[in-house]
Design an enzyme around this catalytic site. Structure first.
Site, PDB file in Angstrom:
ATOM      1  N   HIS A 228      17.846-104.341  88.271  1.00  0.00           N
ATOM      2  CA  HIS A 228      17.692-103.768  89.607  1.00  0.00           C
ATOM      3  C   HIS A 228      17.037-104.735  90.596  1.00  0.00           C
ATOM      4  O   HIS A 228      17.066-104.492  91.807  1.00  0.00           O
ATOM      5  CB  HIS A 228      16.978-102.409  89.553  1.00  0.00           C
ATOM      6  CG  HIS A 228      15.497-102.486  89.415  1.00  0.00           C
ATOM      7  ND1 HIS A 228      14.833-102.241  88.239  1.00  0.00           N
ATOM      8  CD2 HIS A 228      14.526-102.757  90.326  1.00  0.00           C
ATOM      9  CE1 HIS A 228      13.537-102.355  88.429  1.00  0.00           C
ATOM     10  NE2 HIS A 228      13.317-102.670  89.689  1.00  0.00           N
ATOM     11  N   ASP A 273      19.083-101.593  82.466  1.00  0.00           N
ATOM     12  CA  ASP A 273      18.352-102.318  83.513  1.00  0.00           C
ATOM     13  C   ASP A 273      17.812-103.630  82.942  1.00  0.00           C
ATOM     14  O   ASP A 273      16.614-103.801  82.716  1.00  0.00           O
ATOM     15  CB  ASP A 273      17.213-101.434  84.050  1.00  0.00           C
ATOM     16  CG  ASP A 273      16.616-102.005  85.328  1.00  0.00           C
ATOM     17  OD1 ASP A 273      17.165-102.979  85.861  1.00  0.00           O
ATOM     18  OD2 ASP A 273      15.578-101.450  85.776  1.00  0.00           O
ATOM     19  N   SER A 369       8.362-104.894  88.187  1.00  0.00           N
ATOM     20  CA  SER A 369       9.701-104.790  87.602  1.00  0.00           C
ATOM     21  C   SER A 369      10.196-106.114  87.060  1.00  0.00           C
ATOM     22  O   SER A 369       9.981-107.165  87.672  1.00  0.00           O
ATOM     23  CB  SER A 369      10.693-104.341  88.657  1.00  0.00           C
ATOM     24  OG  SER A 369      10.627-102.967  88.786  1.00  0.00           O
ATOM     25  N   GLY A 370      10.891-106.023  85.931  1.00  0.00           N
ATOM     26  CA  GLY A 370      11.459-107.224  85.335  1.00  0.00           C
ATOM     27  C   GLY A 370      10.461-107.963  84.461  1.00  0.00           C
ATOM     28  O   GLY A 370      10.835-108.817  83.664  1.00  0.00           O
TER      29      GLY A 370
HETATM   30  N1  ARG Z   1      10.909-100.335  90.014  1.00  0.00           N
HETATM   31  C1  ARG Z   1       9.645-100.956  90.207  1.00  0.00           C
HETATM   32  C2  ARG Z   1       9.806-102.363  90.712  1.00  0.00           C
HETATM   33  O1  ARG Z   1      10.848-102.686  91.208  1.00  0.00           O
HETATM   34  C3  ARG Z   1       8.767-100.906  89.009  1.00  0.00           C
HETATM   35  C4  ARG Z   1       8.499 -99.536  88.648  1.00  0.00           C
HETATM   36  C5  ARG Z   1       7.565 -99.388  87.553  1.00  0.00           C
HETATM   37  N2  ARG Z   1       6.898 -98.183  87.826  1.00  0.00           N
HETATM   38  C6  ARG Z   1       6.054 -97.592  87.055  1.00  0.00           C
HETATM   39  N3  ARG Z   1       5.464 -96.530  87.458  1.00  0.00           N
HETATM   40  N4  ARG Z   1       5.790 -98.078  85.879  1.00  0.00           N
HETATM   41  O2  ARG Z   1       8.899-103.155  90.719  1.00  0.00           O
END
Ligand code: ARG
Length: 419
Positions: A228, A273, A369-370
């Protein structure tokens, strides 16, 4: 009176003097004995120490197993027989290259010899496995020594290798998941500052030099991250990767050559993902940049295992991004519990795992993320368990972080990277 006084004064003095004299004599002999015993113990201990030192570090050689692909040698079934002329000839060429490489390096005093132990088929070409023998590393730091050996070879393989064409990206020298620094655990709500070398596989994935996502080094030129991260930008040229503790003062920066997004990833669904990033140029491992270990596909991290998530994501929902890499110690959550109605109500599919606390408190957040979720084995070697993927806001009760499960994608990763 005066005499009497003098006598009285003299007497105790004499007594005192006598006593002191005899005491001193006794002490001398006793402390003499003790000193002698201590001396003997010290000599024996030193002798044992010297013997152990030479047995362990001095005499015992140690070995590294390396492998690399030869792109100008066609596979021949005769390579399967170690006494065939073909095998002997190939062995000779490789040994001579290894000898030349190390004799011209800083490790020439430690290098002893090498030999080919296996020739495997790779497409129509060959991968050779070579064992290198070294004498003691007196500096006693195996990880540093290994990095040096690895870097010497990598430098050679990217340069002139004579009549052998070596694919530098195929080069492997085992060793992964080692921290070079550790700092005290955390007791915090949220995260805690890391130290340089604590999570040396952590990278920052940047779009036009702005931190967007985390990523994890799994070899000298491949990183894992989340699919993503690339929803709005799939062109590798927009992206770069930095390594090191601080965002504003990275230790190393690399361009991105290629981005491989999982074929079945369909935004905005969270399934699959996962993405792989190929660096424009391999990194040289240092004490602060090194790869994590990938767990075998069959490996299972049971609920309640200790794991750590790291990243430069925001400290709280819609909060600012820190400059220093943060870490959060947490636990794997039973997927069945994570799928409970009040938690994620069945949204956790195969290939996802939950980690954190159902009470909330510690979680990954936007910008993480990632990045890696890692767990260590009993030897303190760190494995990549998950990739930060999604969550309902951050650190809310009953809304733990959801991660891409690395073991589930292990074969996919191998098929894309050829690792
Ligand atoms: N989708 C988020 C990002 O792009 C990370 C989400 C992780 N969230 C969580 N509550 N653990 O960085």
């Amino acid at each position: 009176m005066a005499k009497g006084q003098l006598q009285r004064q003299e007497q105790p003095w004499n007594i005192l003097q006598n006593r002191t004299e005899s005491d001193t004599n006794m002490k001398l002999t006793r402390s003499g004995k003790i000193a002698l015993i201590i001396l003997v113990v010290i000599i024996v201990a030193a002798a044992i120490g010297v013997i152990v030192y030479f047995v362990v570090y001095g005499k015992t050689p140690f070995y590294y197993r390396i492998s690399f692909k030869l792109t100008n040698v066609d596979y021949d079934s005769k390579f399967g027989k170690p006494y065939s002329q073909e095998y002997i000839d190939l062995n000779e060429r490789i040994v001579s290259l290894m000898n030349k490489t190390f004799q011209a390096s800083k490790l020439r005093r430690q290098y002893v010899i090498s030999h080919v132990v296996k020739v495997r088929q790779a497409n129509s070409k060959v991968i050779v496995e070579v064992v290198l023998k070294f004498k003691s590393c007196y500096n006693n730091n195996a990880a540093v020594f290994r990095d040096r050996a690895r870097n010497i070879l990598l430098q050679k393989f990217t340069g002139d290798t004579g009549s052998l064409c070596i694919d530098p990206s195929s080069f492997k020298l085992s060793g992964c998941g080692r921290q070079t620094k550790m700092s005290p655990g955390n007791k915090i709500a949220g995260g805690l500052n890391s130290v340089e070398g604590e999570w040396p596989w952590q990278a920052s994935l940047q779009q036009s030099n702005i931190h967007r996502c985390g990523a994890t080094l799994i070899s000298n030129n491949w990183l894992l991250t989340a699919a993503h991260c690339f929803v709005n930008a799939k062109d590798p040229q927009e992206w770069s990767v930095t390594f090191g503790l601080l965002l504003d003062d990275p230790k190393l920066k690399r361009r991105v050559k290629n981005i491989i997004i999982h074929e079945q990833y369909r935004y905005p669904a969270h399934d699959h993902d996962i993405a792989i990033v190929n660096l424009s140029k391999p990194v040289l491992y240092t004490s602060t940049i090194r790869k994590v270990c990938l767990p075998e596909a069959s490996y299972n991290f049971p609920p309640n295992s200790d794991v750590v998530v790291t990243g430069w994501g925001s400290i709280k929902t819609d909060g600012a991004s820190p400059n220093v890499l943060q870490k959060g110690k947490m636990k794997i959550i039973d997927p069945a519990k994570c799928n409970n109605k009040e938690v994620y109500n069945g949204a956790i599919t195969n290939g996802m795992l939950c980690a954190g606390f159902l009470e909330g408190k510690i979680d990954a957040c936007q910008g993480d993320s990632g990045g890696p979720l890692v767990g260590s084995d009993s030897r303190g070697i760190w494995f990549l368990v998950g990739i930060v993927s999604w969550g309902d806001e951050c650190a809310l009760p009953n809304k733990p972080g959801v991660y891409t499960e690395v073991t589930y994608y292990r074969n996919w990763i191998m098929s894309k990277t050829g690792l």
